[in-house]
Design an enzyme around this catalytic site. Sequence first.
Site, mmCIF file in Angstrom:
data_model
loop_
_atom_site.group_PDB
_atom_site.id
_atom_site.type_symbol
_atom_site.label_atom_id
_atom_site.label_comp_id
_atom_site.label_asym_id
_atom_site.label_seq_id
_atom_site.Cartn_x
_atom_site.Cartn_y
_atom_site.Cartn_z
ATOM 1 N N LYS A 1 0.822 -1.217 0.000
ATOM 2 C CA LYS A 1 0.000 0.000 0.000
ATOM 3 C C LYS A 1 0.856 1.268 0.000
ATOM 4 O O LYS A 1 0.574 2.213 -0.724
ATOM 5 C CB LYS A 1 -0.954 -0.008 1.191
ATOM 6 C CG LYS A 1 -2.074 -1.024 1.004
ATOM 7 C CD LYS A 1 -3.027 -1.043 2.163
ATOM 8 C CE LYS A 1 -4.154 -2.024 1.875
ATOM 9 N NZ LYS A 1 -5.193 -2.005 2.899
ATOM 10 N N ILE B 1 1.548 4.334 -2.953
ATOM 11 C CA ILE B 1 1.489 5.804 -2.821
ATOM 12 C C ILE B 1 2.649 6.426 -3.608
ATOM 13 O O ILE B 1 2.472 7.415 -4.327
ATOM 14 C CB ILE B 1 1.552 6.223 -1.329
ATOM 15 C CG1 ILE B 1 0.302 5.722 -0.600
ATOM 16 C CG2 ILE B 1 1.707 7.732 -1.195
ATOM 17 C CD1 ILE B 1 0.256 6.059 0.882
ATOM 18 N N ARG C 1 9.133 -5.416 8.241
ATOM 19 C CA ARG C 1 9.740 -6.597 8.850
ATOM 20 C C ARG C 1 8.799 -7.187 9.914
ATOM 21 O O ARG C 1 8.017 -6.480 10.557
ATOM 22 C CB ARG C 1 11.116 -6.281 9.449
ATOM 23 C CG ARG C 1 11.084 -5.367 10.689
ATOM 24 C CD ARG C 1 11.252 -6.187 11.976
ATOM 25 N NE ARG C 1 11.163 -5.411 13.199
ATOM 26 C CZ ARG C 1 10.052 -5.149 13.834
ATOM 27 N NH1 ARG C 1 8.889 -5.547 13.368
ATOM 28 N NH2 ARG C 1 10.055 -4.473 14.982
ATOM 29 N N LYS D 1 11.991 -9.066 24.257
ATOM 30 C CA LYS D 1 11.303 -7.830 24.658
ATOM 31 C C LYS D 1 10.313 -8.117 25.793
ATOM 32 O O LYS D 1 10.199 -7.340 26.741
ATOM 33 C CB LYS D 1 10.574 -7.222 23.453
ATOM 34 C CG LYS D 1 10.132 -5.791 23.671
ATOM 35 C CD LYS D 1 9.847 -5.086 22.353
ATOM 36 C CE LYS D 1 9.493 -3.628 22.575
ATOM 37 N NZ LYS D 1 9.440 -2.852 21.343
ATOM 38 N N LYS E 1 15.043 11.105 21.673
ATOM 39 C CA LYS E 1 15.325 10.203 22.798
ATOM 40 C C LYS E 1 16.703 10.499 23.387
ATOM 41 O O LYS E 1 17.559 11.069 22.694
ATOM 42 C CB LYS E 1 15.290 8.753 22.313
ATOM 43 C CG LYS E 1 13.876 8.183 22.239
ATOM 44 C CD LYS E 1 13.925 6.682 22.114
ATOM 45 C CE LYS E 1 12.840 6.028 22.913
ATOM 46 N NZ LYS E 1 12.950 4.578 22.946
ATOM 47 N N SER F 1 19.141 8.708 23.741
ATOM 48 C CA SER F 1 20.223 8.112 22.937
ATOM 49 C C SER F 1 20.622 9.005 21.761
ATOM 50 O O SER F 1 21.690 8.849 21.184
ATOM 51 C CB SER F 1 19.743 6.760 22.377
ATOM 52 O OG SER F 1 18.593 6.954 21.570
ATOM 53 N N GLU G 1 3.422 -1.262 13.970
ATOM 54 C CA GLU G 1 4.143 -0.013 14.240
ATOM 55 C C GLU G 1 4.685 0.557 12.934
ATOM 56 O O GLU G 1 5.290 -0.162 12.144
ATOM 57 C CB GLU G 1 5.318 -0.259 15.198
ATOM 58 C CG GLU G 1 6.036 1.043 15.546
ATOM 59 C CD GLU G 1 7.316 0.817 16.357
ATOM 60 O OE1 GLU G 1 7.325 1.211 17.537
ATOM 61 O OE2 GLU G 1 8.282 0.261 15.810
HETATM 62 P P1 0O2 Z 1 13.739 -3.570 16.878
HETATM 63 O O1 0O2 Z 1 14.881 -4.479 16.752
HETATM 64 O O2 0O2 Z 1 13.856 -2.387 15.958
HETATM 65 O O3 0O2 Z 1 12.415 -4.248 16.745
HETATM 66 P P2 0O2 Z 1 11.248 0.428 24.115
HETATM 67 O O4 0O2 Z 1 11.391 -0.543 22.988
HETATM 68 O O5 0O2 Z 1 11.276 -0.188 25.462
HETATM 69 O O6 0O2 Z 1 12.184 1.622 23.986
HETATM 70 P P3 0O2 Z 1 8.582 0.913 23.137
HETATM 71 O O7 0O2 Z 1 7.470 1.573 23.848
HETATM 72 O O8 0O2 Z 1 8.428 -0.504 22.741
HETATM 73 O O9 0O2 Z 1 9.841 1.111 24.044
HETATM 74 O O10 0O2 Z 1 8.801 1.685 21.831
HETATM 75 P P4 0O2 Z 1 9.718 2.848 21.331
HETATM 76 O O11 0O2 Z 1 10.564 3.467 22.372
HETATM 77 O O12 0O2 Z 1 8.808 3.729 20.584
HETATM 78 O O13 0O2 Z 1 10.697 2.061 20.366
HETATM 79 C C1 0O2 Z 1 10.283 1.090 19.482
HETATM 80 C C2 0O2 Z 1 11.268 0.917 18.384
HETATM 81 O O14 0O2 Z 1 11.848 2.171 18.003
HETATM 82 C C3 0O2 Z 1 12.465 0.062 18.739
HETATM 83 O O15 0O2 Z 1 12.122 -1.277 18.606
HETATM 84 C C4 0O2 Z 1 13.494 0.525 17.719
HETATM 85 O O16 0O2 Z 1 13.219 -0.012 16.434
HETATM 86 C C5 0O2 Z 1 13.217 2.012 17.667
HETATM 87 N N1 0O2 Z 1 14.040 2.707 18.667
HETATM 88 C C6 0O2 Z 1 13.607 3.229 19.820
HETATM 89 N N2 0O2 Z 1 14.626 3.810 20.491
HETATM 90 C C7 0O2 Z 1 15.725 3.659 19.725
HETATM 91 C C8 0O2 Z 1 17.097 4.059 19.871
HETATM 92 O O17 0O2 Z 1 17.508 4.670 20.845
HETATM 93 N N3 0O2 Z 1 17.947 3.710 18.861
HETATM 94 C C9 0O2 Z 1 17.529 3.025 17.743
HETATM 95 N N4 0O2 Z 1 18.443 2.735 16.806
HETATM 96 N N5 0O2 Z 1 16.247 2.619 17.589
HETATM 97 C C10 0O2 Z 1 15.357 2.940 18.560
HETATM 98 P P5 0O2 Z 1 12.926 -2.427 19.368
HETATM 99 O O18 0O2 Z 1 11.966 -3.465 19.782
HETATM 100 O O19 0O2 Z 1 13.755 -1.813 20.454
HETATM 101 O O20 0O2 Z 1 13.910 -2.991 18.338
#
Ligand code: 0O2
Length: 267
Positions: A23, A27, A46, A56, A113, A115, A140
């Site tokens: 989808k 666009i 993914r 997680k 964030k 980071s 997401e």
């Molecule tokens: P993956 O491997 O990408 O699936 P949390 O995950 O505990 O921080 P929440 O509420 O699940 O918190 O979601 P948040 O903070 O919105 O982050 C979700 C995803 O955003 C992460 O998934 C990452 O893909 C990305 N992300 C968030 N913070 C960072 C960061 O500091 N650096 C990078 N590179 N990516 C980030 P996952 O599950 O962590 O990982």
Amino acid sequence: MEIQLWREILAPYELAVDELVVKFNHIIKEHRRAGIYSPIEEVNGRLKSISSILEKAQKKGIPLDKIEESIEDIAGVRIICQFTEDIYKVADMIRHRSDMRVKSEKDYITHQKASGYRSYHMIICYTVETMKGAREIHAEIQIRTLAMNFWATIEHSLQYKYKQNMPENLSSRLHKAAEAIIVLDNEMSSVRGEIMDAQNSFNIKAHIVADILTNIQNLYKVANQREVVKIQDEFFRIYNTGDLEQLTRFGRELDLISEGYRAQSLG
Ligand code: 0O2
């Protein structure tokens, strides 16, 4: 979540990822075909691996039976834009779609964030059709610029390597790099208009050339060979001048000629 059935459980999420990628790619296609700048540059999707889901869940203390409702990024789509402004346009497009409902949004661009991570996140509710009927799931959507994506990809791989123990000097360099990304995105935004004009002209030219060549190809089947060769030579002459206006005029004239032949063949 009945963990032994994880493949079956993840199937609707996989379907959602596939559908959403199609989808959003559509666009891009629609914009480019209409010769309009697309706020979406690229789309990736993914399915979270079962080991990442379990990791997680463990990290956040989520019990197995609450995984599906608590982990909202089992299905993940990443939308890459050229400019920061495009991110908000895409978010708005998503809010107005009838095939998905936005559950929550996080603006890590205005609220970076700790980071240094920047991106716009949306959790959507999306319905997929399965063998057992309709199923609403979460997905997401991460929306970010090419530059933000570059930073996040590198930082993510370092996070994976160092887990919680990123060396101080590395994390401070990543912060500096994040600052540089902000400057880069702002610089790009300041020349957005010019870049968009250039890309639009490129797309328009590509469409005109494709239409002209299709017309010439079709004319070969119905018109006098020598006449078509003359048209083709004229096309190359105009093409080599690089004049878009002339090319547009030539394209329109050729449309009329082709139309004439089509009418003849019908009559
Ligand atoms: P993956 O491997 O990408 O699936 P949390 O995950 O505990 O921080 P929440 O509420 O699940 O918190 O979601 P948040 O903070 O919105 O982050 C979700 C995803 O955003 C992460 O998934 C990452 O893909 C990305 N992300 C968030 N913070 C960072 C960061 O500091 N650096 C990078 N590179 N990516 C980030 P996952 O599950 O962590 O990982």
